[in-house]
Design an enzyme around this catalytic site. Structure first.
Site, PDB file in Angstrom:
ATOM      1  N   ASP A  91       0.060  -1.692   0.249  1.00 24.85           N
ATOM      2  CA  ASP A  91      -0.566   0.026   0.152  1.00 24.85           C
ATOM      3  C   ASP A  91       0.633   1.254   0.114  1.00 24.85           C
ATOM      4  OD1 ASP A  91       0.821  -1.211   2.610  1.00 24.85           O
ATOM      5  OD2 ASP A  91      -0.571   0.306   3.455  1.00 24.85           O
ATOM      6  N   GLU A 156       0.043  -1.334   5.935  1.00 24.44           N
ATOM      7  CA  GLU A 156       1.101  -0.813   6.567  1.00 24.44           C
ATOM      8  C   GLU A 156       0.646   0.627   7.102  1.00 24.44           C
ATOM      9  OE1 GLU A 156       4.971   1.553   7.807  1.00 24.44           O
ATOM     10  OE2 GLU A 156       3.924   1.484   6.335  1.00 24.44           O
TER      11      GLU A 156
END
Ligand SMILES: [Zn+2]
Ligand SMILES: [Zn+2]
Length: 417
Positions: A91, A156
Site C-alpha cells: 500500500d 502498513e
C-alpha cells in the site's frame, strides 16, 4: 526531451530499450494501491504473475476480509535452517495531486531518468528490487542453504493491524521459520546509505476536553476551549524542548528524540454555542531509550493540569522497545555489514524516526534491519513529487543480488544445530 509517460516512446530512455526491471517497477507504480481504498486486487494479480515468472510457489493468507498477505518462497538447500524474510508493503499513502509535477500514478520518467510516483521510495522500489534480484540469482542457477521468503503485506500505512500485526501471530507465519528479516528504510541524500536497527514507538493519542456549554455571548466558566488551549500548550511546549534538544546535540538524529505533532482538532456545532466537548489528537513518536511508563505519567499529568475531566485515549500505543543487534559478533549483522563493506557501501546506523512493519517482527523477538538501497536522493516518502532515479533503482538490485546470497548462506547458528 519529453517525459516518458507510457514507456512506449524513447523519451528518457524508455520504450523498447528500457531495462525490463525499470519497466516492471514503473508498471507496479501504476497500480493504485493507495489509501483510503487501495486496489489490492491489482497487486495480487501482479504478484501472481511474478510467482509464475520466477517459478516460485505463492502462499496467500487472508488475515482480514480483503486483506491478503502474499508470500513467494525460494526454498533453500537446507530448509531446516531458519529462513530470510524480505518484507515489503504493497500500500501507499494518498497524494495531493495538484502539487505534483506529473500524475502520481503514471510513473513518468523524466529526461534525467528520475521516475516519479507515489511509492517510488516507499516502498514499491524495494519490492521490485527484491523480485529482480531473486529473478537474476535464479536465472544464474544459484542456490543457497537458507530459504528466502518474499513477503508482500497490506495496510502498513494505516498501522498494520489488518496486515503484519495480525499475520505475525498466524500459524502460517510460524511455518515460515524466519531467522532474519529485511524491511524498508529511508533514502539518504549523501553518498552513504542509512540502516535502521530499531524504531521509535508511535503513540496516537486523542485528548478529550469536556466543558460547560452556554451562549456564545457569555463568560462561561470551565469551557472546553480553555482546557483545549492548556492541553495544546503543554504538548507543544514539550515539542519545542525536544526540537531544541535535537538541534543542540549534533550527533542526534530524529530517531533520538520524541516528536509531538498536533494532527487533528474536533469540536463545536455552531458559532454561538459554547461546545460541550473539544478534542485534539497528537502523533507522538518515542525513542526506544525513553521510559514509556514515565511518559504516560507525563501525559496524565498534563491532562490533569489542563482542567477537570480531561481524558486521553490511544488509537496506537507501541510498547515494544526491542532493537536488533548491530554487534560484529551477531551473525546476521556481520553478514549484512561485511557484505555492504565489500561493495564499498558506507552505512549510517540509526533509529527509524517513523514506524514500519519491522516493529512487529522485532516484537516477537526476531532480528530485523530496515534498509532501502537509496543514496544520493532526497527523502521524499509521503511527500509531493516522490521520485527515485533509474540508476539508483538499478544499483539497488545489484546490492540485493549481493546481500541475499550472503544472508541466505549464513552458516547454521549454534541454536540451529
Ligand atoms: Zn513504507
Ligand atoms: Zn510510508
Amino acid at each position: 526531451m519529453l517525459p516518458d509517460q507510457d514507456g512506449q516512446n524513447a523519451g528518457g530512455g524508455g520504450g523498447a530499450s528500457e531495462d525490463p526491471s525499470t519497466a516492471l517497477f514503473r508498471e507496479y507504480l501504476r497500480l493504485k494501491t493507495v489509501h483510503p481504498e487501495p486496489d489490492y486486487d491489482a497487486a495480487l494479480g501482479f504478484l501472481g504473475r511474478i510467482s509464475e515468472e520466477l517459478g516460485l510457489p505463492m502462499t496467500k493468507v487472508e488475515v482480514c476480509p480483503g486483506r491478503v498477505v502474499t508470500i513467494l518462497t525460494w526454498t533453500g538447500t537446507n530448509p531446516a535452517l531458519k529462513s530470510i524474510l524480505l518484507n515489503s508493503h504493497t500500500d501507499v499513502v494518498p497524494v495531493y495531486q495538484e502539487h505534483w509535477k506529473y500524475d502520481a500514478f503514471a510513473a513518468v520518467k523524466d529526461a534525467e531518468g528520475n521516475i516519479y510516483g507515489r511509492g517510488s521510495q516507499d516502498m514499491k522500489s524495494v519490492t521490485i528490487q527484491y523480485i529482480e534480484a531473486v529473478r537474476r540469482l535464479k536465472a544464474a542457477g544459484k542456490t543457497f542453504p537458507r530459504t528466502v521468503h518474499l513477503m508482500f503485506v497490506p495496510d502498513e500505512e494505516v498501522g498494520g493491524h489488518k496486515g503484519m500485526e495480525t499475520f505475525i501471530k498466524h500459524p502460517e507465519f510460524q511455518k515460515l521459520n524466519v531467522g532474519f528479516a529485511l524491511d524498508e528504510g529511508l533514502a539518504n541524500p549523501s553518498e552513504a546509505f542509512t540502516v535502521f536497527y530499531g524504531e521509535r514507538n508511535p503513540w496516537w493519542v486523542t485528548v478529550r476536553c469536556p466543558g460547560s456549554p452556554g451562549h456564545g455571548s457569555r463568560f462561561v466558566e470551565n469551557t472546553a476551549a480553555e482546557k483545549l488551549r492548556r492541553v495544546i500548550n503543554l504538548f507543544l511546549d514539550f515539542r519545542e524542548r525536544e526540537r531544541q534538544r535535537l538541534n543542540i546535540n549534533k550527533c542526534f538524529t530524529l530517531g533520538d528524540v520524541t516528536t509531538i505533532n498536533m494532527t487533528m482538532v474536533n469540536g463545536g456545532v455552531a458559532y454561538n454555542v459554547i461546545p460541550a466537548e473539544m478534542d485534539v489528537s497528537f502523533d507522538i513518536r518515542i525513542p526506544p531509550t525513553a521510559n514509556l511508563q514515565e511518559f504516560e505519567e507525563q501525559i496524565k499529568a498534563w491532562c490533569k493540569e489542563a482542567g477537570d475531566d480531561v481524558t486521553y485515549d490511544f488509537a496506537q500505543r507501541g510498547m515494544n522497545q526491542k532493537t536488533t543487534s548491530t554487534e560484529d559478533t551477531d551473525p546476521w549483522w556481520s553478514a549484512f555489514s561485511s557484505t555492504c563493506k565489500s561493495m564499498d557501501i558506507t552505512l549510517k546506523k540509526e533509529i527509524f524516526p517513523a514506524a514500519t512493519d519491522s516493529r512487529f517482527i522485532r516484537a516477537v523477538g526476531l532480528p530485523a534491519i530496515g534498509f532501502s538501497p537509496i543514496n544520493r536522493t532526497p527523502i521524499l516518502l509521503h511527500d509531493h513529487n516522490e521520485f527515485l532515479s533509474e540508476s539508483v533503482f538499478l544499483k539497488g538490485i545489484h546490492i540485493y543480488e549481493t546481500l541475499i546470497p550472503a544472508l541466505a548462506s549464513v552458516p547454521a547458528l549454534s541454536t540451529e544445530a
